[in-house]
Design an enzyme around this catalytic site. Structure first.
Site, short mmCIF file in Angstrom:
data_model
loop_
_atom_site.label_atom_id
_atom_site.label_comp_id
_atom_site.label_asym_id
_atom_site.label_seq_id
_atom_site.Cartn_x
_atom_site.Cartn_y
_atom_site.Cartn_z
N HIS A 5 0.83 -1.22 0.00
CA HIS A 5 0.00 0.00 0.00
C HIS A 5 0.85 1.26 0.00
O HIS A 5 0.34 2.35 -0.21
CB HIS A 5 -0.92 0.00 1.22
CG HIS A 5 -1.99 -1.03 1.13
ND1 HIS A 5 -3.31 -0.73 0.87
CD2 HIS A 5 -1.94 -2.38 1.25
CE1 HIS A 5 -4.03 -1.84 0.84
NE2 HIS A 5 -3.22 -2.87 1.07
N ASP A 36 3.26 9.50 -0.75
CA ASP A 36 2.09 8.74 -0.34
C ASP A 36 1.86 7.60 -1.32
O ASP A 36 1.92 7.84 -2.54
CB ASP A 36 0.85 9.67 -0.36
CG ASP A 36 -0.10 9.42 0.78
OD1 ASP A 36 -0.20 8.26 1.22
OD2 ASP A 36 -0.76 10.37 1.23
O1 F6P Z 1 -1.32 2.71 4.55
C1 F6P Z 1 -0.27 2.38 5.37
C2 F6P Z 1 -0.71 1.97 6.76
O2 F6P Z 1 0.37 1.55 7.53
C3 F6P Z 1 -1.70 0.85 6.74
O3 F6P Z 1 -1.09 -0.41 6.71
C4 F6P Z 1 -2.46 1.13 8.01
O4 F6P Z 1 -3.77 0.69 7.92
C5 F6P Z 1 -2.42 2.65 8.15
O5 F6P Z 1 -1.29 3.06 7.46
C6 F6P Z 1 -2.42 3.10 9.60
O6 F6P Z 1 -1.19 2.80 10.22
P1 F6P Z 1 -1.05 2.00 11.58
O7 F6P Z 1 -1.62 0.63 11.40
O8 F6P Z 1 0.41 1.99 11.87
O9 F6P Z 1 -1.84 2.78 12.61
#
Ligand code: F6P
Length: 468
Positions: free
Chosen positions: A161, A362
């Site tokens: 992602h 991003d």
């Molecule tokens: O999009 C990247 C990401 O790390 C996702 O895997 C995740 O859902 C989101 O950002 C939020 O991050 P975290 O799980 O570290 O709170």
């Protein structure tokens, strides 16, 4: 451990489960990955393997309406060294162009391998023969290789992602060989942009001396999207309810509402955006008395020192700007450090004349896609970073280099001055793109490629679409 008796034919593997334990109930977790995948997993049934978000959580697997939740336990030490450390203080900044300096610590790497192995063992124990396994994101890059060594029958997909960095940056990673070999365990490897695909291929060629496509591995761009139909429905009901005009009036009925909605993360360019708005107030291009800039900063990764520092910097900057320009009628910058339920987020989209999605780097930026989907038929202007994956598709946005203060100021000023007719036609074009490349289509494209991937026993499974 998993319910060994139950084997699943479709397994999503992600750092977080799509729900979090809160007191004695599950509630939805934040994040683009979760919002992108829960509907797909629910529609197809199957299981979701992930962390509950709580250290030392002993929660047992649980069958929800359409999907089994299989928690992977992380100790407090592992949360610190694998999640906050290796995933978010090594890989995250390295893959986002060194937005802060990545730290390379051998103890973090040790923990990271241990946690990835635990995820892989859970998958290997839970997968039915010939199951489809879809591994998500940078926290779990070793999982495809590990699962492949335990279960040769399953078809494995990996989707990133976040961006994949240029080889010159990636090559700094002391464990670059292991990470590439981990990802290469997958039959289908997906990224957000074609540029990420090219970076990944360059890394494999330069570091491992192989081009994975030559042995049949599919490596491609699968830009993730949003559920624009659902957003459209929420938008209609919010408008019916009068929410946007109510919020606008609470803001003091300004002429212009600018909006930023981001996780409080360096990659999002929040500070750079605030400084650009400050200069626009300073030089009189924007009138602080009639402009409101609402910055929603969703709390994120707060145990990591760099994130705490960012919060302090953002809050000091907001305070300085409001101290300079705020009047008795209220502040020019409305800084909201909290998470909103998604239907409230849609109300903010409907209130905002301009959305500032000006990330420094991003993978995609789903907020940009959500905004255009919510604004369909209503106009509005999107200022979008050229370094967000969404810039490849949302070409009618005002595309900007957020590192260039003057360019950012010009783009914000142009957005505020955009004629309604032009705003309408641009939003319409972008909303059509988003609707045509929906979340559902993204998942279907990836899963179709995964089902078609070269496999020992093709046709052993009915197509997922037939499982509905
Ligand atoms: O999009 C990247 C990401 O790390 C996702 O895997 C995740 O859902 C989101 O950002 C939020 O991050 P975290 O799980 O570290 O709170």
């Amino acid at each position: 451990m998993s319910t060994q008796a139950q084997r699943h034919r479709f397994i999503v593997v992600a750092n977080r489960l799509p729900c979090q334990r809160a007191a004695d109930a599950w509630r939805s977790s934040p994040g683009g990955l979760v919002s992108a995948l829960s509907p797909v997993a629910q529609r197809h049934g199957g299981a979701w393997v992930g962390w509950s978000g709580v250290a030392d959580d002993e929660t047992e697997p649980e069958q929800q309406s359409d999907m089994a939740l299989i928690p992977v336990r992380l100790s407090a030490d592992e949360v610190e060294s694998h999640y906050e450390g290796f995933a978010n203080s090594t890989i995250w900044p390295l893959y986002h162009d060194h937005v802060v300096a990545p730290q390379f610590k051998r103890s973090w790497w040790e923990a990271h391998q241990r946690v990835n192995r635990r995820f892989a063992e859970e998958v290997a124990a839970s997968a039915a023969p010939d199951a489809l396994v879809w591994v998500h994101d940078y926290q779990l890059q070793l999982v495809p290789g590990l699962v492949r060594s335990m279960r040769s029958d399953v078809r494995l997909g990996y989707f990133s992602h976040i961006p994949f960095p240029p080889v010159e940056l990636f090559a700094q990673l002391p464990w670059r060989t292991e990470v590439l070999s981990g990802i290469l365990g997958a039959d289908v490897i997906g990224f957000q942009r074609q540029a990420d695909v090219e970076n990944f291929i360059a890394a494999c060629t330069r570091i491992l001396g192989v081009d994975p496509r030559e042995d049949g591995t599919i490596v491609g761009a699968y830009p993730v999207s949003v559920d624009s139909e659902h957003i459209g429905t929420l938008a209609k009901s919010a408008v019916r309810d009068g929410a946007p005009s109510r919020i606008r009036s609470e803001l003091g009925d300004p002429e212009t509402v600018l909006l930023g909605i981001d996780r409080l993360d360096h990659t999002k360019g929040i500070l750079e955006r605030l400084l650009a708005v400050e200069e626009l107030f300073d030089d009189g291009t924007l009138d602080p008395a009639t402009t409101r800039f609402v910055q929603i900063a969703v709390p994120s990764r707060e145990a990591i020192p760099a994130y705490r520092q960012l919060r302090a910097d953002v809050e000091r900057t907001v305070g300085r700007i409001n101290g300079k320009f705020g009047g008795l009628g209220g502040a020019s910058i409305h800084y909201l450090h909290r998470e909103y339920p998604f239907d409230d987020v849609v109300k903010w989209y409907l209130t905002a004349d301009v959305l500032l999605a000006t990330s420094l780097r991003d993978g995609m930026n789903l907020v940009a896609k959500e905004y255009v989907a919510a604004r369909r038929g209503r106009g509005g202007v999107l200022v979008l970073s050229e370094f967000a994956g969404a810039a490849d598709e949302l070409t009618e946005a005002l595309i900007v280099n957020p590192h260039d203060r003057d360019a950012l100021k010009d783009a914000i000023a142009e957005a505020v001055a955009t004629e309604a007719a032009s705003a309408h036609s641009r939003i319409e074009a972008m909303a059509t793109t988003v609707a045509d490349h929906s979340l559902c289509r993204w998942a279907t494209r990836f899963l179709d490629d995964l089902e078609a991937a070269v496999h020992e026993t093709p046709g052993a499974l009915p197509r997922l679409s037939a499982l509905q």
